[in-house]
Design an enzyme around this catalytic site. Structure first.
Site, short mmCIF file in Angstrom:
data_model
loop_
_atom_site.label_atom_id
_atom_site.label_comp_id
_atom_site.label_asym_id
_atom_site.label_seq_id
_atom_site.Cartn_x
_atom_site.Cartn_y
_atom_site.Cartn_z
N ASP A 38 0.87 -1.19 0.00
CA ASP A 38 0.00 0.00 0.00
C ASP A 38 0.90 1.24 0.00
O ASP A 38 2.12 1.14 0.16
CB ASP A 38 -0.91 -0.01 1.24
CG ASP A 38 -1.90 1.15 1.27
OD1 ASP A 38 -2.38 1.56 0.19
OD2 ASP A 38 -2.20 1.67 2.36
N SER A 39 0.26 2.40 -0.11
CA SER A 39 1.02 3.66 -0.03
C SER A 39 1.41 3.97 1.41
O SER A 39 2.29 4.78 1.66
CB SER A 39 0.13 4.80 -0.53
OG SER A 39 -1.03 4.87 0.29
N CYS A 92 -4.63 -1.59 -1.91
CA CYS A 92 -4.85 -0.16 -2.11
C CYS A 92 -5.84 0.01 -3.27
O CYS A 92 -5.56 -0.43 -4.39
CB CYS A 92 -3.52 0.49 -2.46
SG CYS A 92 -3.66 2.22 -2.93
N GLU A 132 -3.62 7.52 9.14
CA GLU A 132 -2.16 7.41 9.36
C GLU A 132 -1.82 7.94 10.75
O GLU A 132 -1.06 7.32 11.50
CB GLU A 132 -1.38 8.25 8.31
CG GLU A 132 -1.42 7.69 6.90
CD GLU A 132 -0.42 6.57 6.64
OE1 GLU A 132 0.64 6.54 7.29
OE2 GLU A 132 -0.72 5.70 5.79
N CYS A 134 -11.37 2.70 0.52
CA CYS A 134 -9.93 2.97 0.69
C CYS A 134 -9.51 2.11 1.87
O CYS A 134 -10.21 2.08 2.90
CB CYS A 134 -9.70 4.45 0.98
SG CYS A 134 -8.02 4.80 1.57
N HIS A 179 -7.38 2.45 4.04
CA HIS A 179 -7.11 3.18 5.28
C HIS A 179 -8.37 3.31 6.15
O HIS A 179 -8.28 3.43 7.37
CB HIS A 179 -6.61 4.61 4.98
CG HIS A 179 -5.15 4.69 4.67
ND1 HIS A 179 -4.62 4.28 3.47
CD2 HIS A 179 -4.10 5.15 5.41
CE1 HIS A 179 -3.31 4.48 3.48
NE2 HIS A 179 -2.97 5.03 4.64
N1 DGL Z 1 -4.95 3.00 1.02
C1 DGL Z 1 -5.10 3.55 -0.25
C2 DGL Z 1 -6.38 3.18 -0.95
O1 DGL Z 1 -6.94 2.15 -0.65
C3 DGL Z 1 -4.51 4.86 -0.67
C4 DGL Z 1 -4.44 6.03 0.20
C5 DGL Z 1 -3.61 7.12 -0.45
O2 DGL Z 1 -2.38 6.95 -0.48
O3 DGL Z 1 -4.18 8.09 -0.96
O4 DGL Z 1 -6.82 3.87 -1.82
#
Ligand code: DGL
Length: 267
Positions: A10-11, A74, A152, A186, A188
């Protein structure tokens, strides 16, 4: 069964929501976790730049750390790059996309809220999912990078500002006919499930793709946990692409999740 090696990518920390679902269900699988924090947030990157970055970074990573499968944990990356990545790598790749299909079955008032990064919200792929699986429903969309940053911060050990989350959802909270089902598009966002639910006075169903992805990994790699079976002690190692203060604050979170290392991958 031989031990398999998985890479969850992931990012940032979002992929941990997928990691947690995967380890609930598998044994005999070791995990690498790679967060490309040098290019965070992915939800604001240009599509072509993102595809090139993903291809290059993942290629370098698997050259150094061979794996049996990659999970692109992600939505922002999967909704644009899955086809390109699958064509490039011979390793099986599992991606994560917004859970529109289950949400369509769960809603009773016919109003679904899709919250994701700005990139995922604007992707053609996402619109196709809506057209295919929720054509007869009203699907409201909200793109937010702020929510990604709050997730985060939570894992960095900072206090979560509920008012900031409420402000993100204000366009929906002020509606008379609110969504009864929210797609967390997302990875996150499941890390903020409790707080998001609280914003809606717990009067909302939250749906994400974690369980489905974990089941897919088990189906493809094997190693499903079964009762009475002795579980091996799995090895989990985490990597990131940029050393900075925020990243270092995450170390204790990774150690609590039983990662035995947390180190820089120079990409
Ligand atoms: N966790 C990521 C997603 O599912 C990306 C969050 C990001 O870096 O903008 O889209």
């Amino acid at each position: 069964m031989p031990v398999k090696q998985l890479l969850i990518f992931d990012s940032g920390v979002g992929g941990l929501s997928i990691f947690q679902e995967v380890i609930k269900r598998v044994t005999n699988i070791n995990c690498y976790y790679l967060s490309d924090n040098a290019y965070f947030p992915y939800g604001e990157l240009d599509e072509n730049a993102l595809i090139s970055r993903l291809t290059e970074l993942l290629q370098r990573f698997v050259e150094k750390h061979p794996v049996d499968m990659i999970v692109i944990a992600c939505n922002s990356a999967s909704t644009v790059a899955l086809t390109a990545l699958r064509a490039f790598f011979s390793i099986p790749i599992v991606g994560v996309v917004p859970a529109i299909k289950p949400a369509n079955l769960m809603t009773t008032n016919g109003i679904i809220g899709l919250v994701a990064t700005p990139a995922t919200i604007n992707r053609e792929y996402t619109q196709k999912l809506v057209n295919e699986f929720a054509r007869d429903k009203s699907v409201l969309k909200l793109g937010s990078t702020q929510l990604v940053k709050i997730a985060e911060q939570k894992l960095q050990g900072k206090v979560v500002d509920l008012d900031a989350i409420k402000a993100v959802f204000q366009p929906w909270l002020s509606l008379n006919n609110k969504p009864d089902t929210l797609v967390l598009g997302c990875t996150h966002f499941p890390l903020l499930k409790t707080e998001i639910s609280e914003c809606f006075n717990d009067q909302i169903q939250l749906v994400d793709s974690g369980e489905a992805i974990a089941n897919r990994v088990v189906a493809l790699l094997g190693g499903a946990k079964s009762e009475g079976k002795i579980q091996q002690k799995a090895d989990y190692d985490a990597f990131y692409t940029l050393t900075d203060e925020k990243q270092l604050l995450l170390e204790s979170t990774f150690l609590k999740l039983n990662f035995k290392s947390f180190s820089l991958f120079e990409a």
